[in-house]
Design an enzyme around this catalytic site. Structure first.
Site, PDB file in Angstrom:
ATOM      1  N   CYS A 113      51.626 128.337  43.451  1.00  0.00           N
ATOM      2  CA  CYS A 113      50.324 127.991  43.000  1.00  0.00           C
ATOM      3  C   CYS A 113      49.389 128.385  44.896  1.00  0.00           C
ATOM      4  O   CYS A 113      49.909 129.436  44.688  1.00  0.00           O
ATOM      5  CB  CYS A 113      50.403 126.419  43.110  1.00  0.00           C
ATOM      6  SG  CYS A 113      48.675 125.832  42.519  1.00  0.00           S
ATOM      7  N   HIS A 114      48.920 127.629  45.384  1.00  0.00           N
ATOM      8  CA  HIS A 114      49.101 127.498  46.629  1.00  0.00           C
ATOM      9  C   HIS A 114      49.802 128.402  47.329  1.00  0.00           C
ATOM     10  O   HIS A 114      49.310 128.546  48.655  1.00  0.00           O
ATOM     11  CB  HIS A 114      47.975 126.462  47.490  1.00  0.00           C
ATOM     12  CG  HIS A 114      46.307 126.746  46.259  1.00  0.00           C
ATOM     13  ND1 HIS A 114      46.577 126.223  44.964  1.00  0.00           N
ATOM     14  CD2 HIS A 114      45.459 127.226  46.832  1.00  0.00           C
ATOM     15  CE1 HIS A 114      44.970 126.307  44.578  1.00  0.00           C
ATOM     16  NE2 HIS A 114      44.566 126.531  45.827  1.00  0.00           N
TER      17      HIS A 114
END
Length: 189
Positions: A113-114
């Site tokens: 994800c991030h």
């Protein structure tokens, strides 16, 4: 996930604001394969998980401060996402150095994800094929990565995925990479 991780020590580097499911599912996958997981953070005590970046999740007890451990203590690293978590990690010199040292040593690293934001800050994505949550792809490109939109991408022991929907593929791949161990070519970072 038939890989055997008995005796393997895996660090999960996170701080307040990490996406809970992106910690819990990789941890479970590693432990089911026989590995030992340590939650490492920039401070001791507990850290706050989030659900969908909006709702507070559970609090988790930190096993070690990043300033007190070394990549030599572990065989692999997981970087969960959540927007707040990697944004805080990338301004902590100890956290960034920890991540950089893992990649330079050729040890497998998984970021979802991030999570790859911290990889970009550590300057270890240059020339590598990665994926991530869409909002940080420009940052990864600017850091020299070849960014693609795929469920899971592996480049010399670096495993990246886009979001929680990719967790089954991500978890299977990190367990496989952790079982394989060091990647000599990755040590070029």
């Amino acid at each position: 996930m038939a890989a055997d991780l008995n005796g393997r020590r895996i660090a999960v580097l996170a701080t307040d604001g990490f996406e809970q499911v992106e910690y819990e599912q990789p941890r479970q996958a590693v432990e089911q394969a026989g590995g030992q997981v340590s939650l490492v953070s920039v401070h001791g005590g507990e850290i706050q998980a989030m659900n969908g970046d909006i709702d507070k999740g559970d609090r988790f007890t930190v096993d070690a401060k990043v300033s007190d451990v070394s990549p030599d203590d572990f065989d692999g690293l997981v970087l969960p996402g959540g927007t707040i978590n990697p944004d805080r990690l990338r301004i902590d010199a100890d956290a960034v150095g920890f991540v950089r040292s893992f990649v330079q040593a050729g040890k497998p690293v998984g970021a979802i994800c991030h999570g790859p934001w911290t990889l970009a800050e550590a300057d270890v994505v240059r020339g590598r094929r990665v994926t991530s949550f869409p909002s940080i792809r420009t940052d990864l490109r600017n850091a020299g990565a070849d960014v693609v939109d795929e469920q899971v991408v592996t480049d010399q022991g670096m495993v990246t995925s886009r979001n929680p929907d990719d967790l089954p593929a991500f978890c299977a791949k990190i367990v496989e990479e952790f079982a394989e161990g060091r990647h000599r070519a990755a040590a070029r970072a």
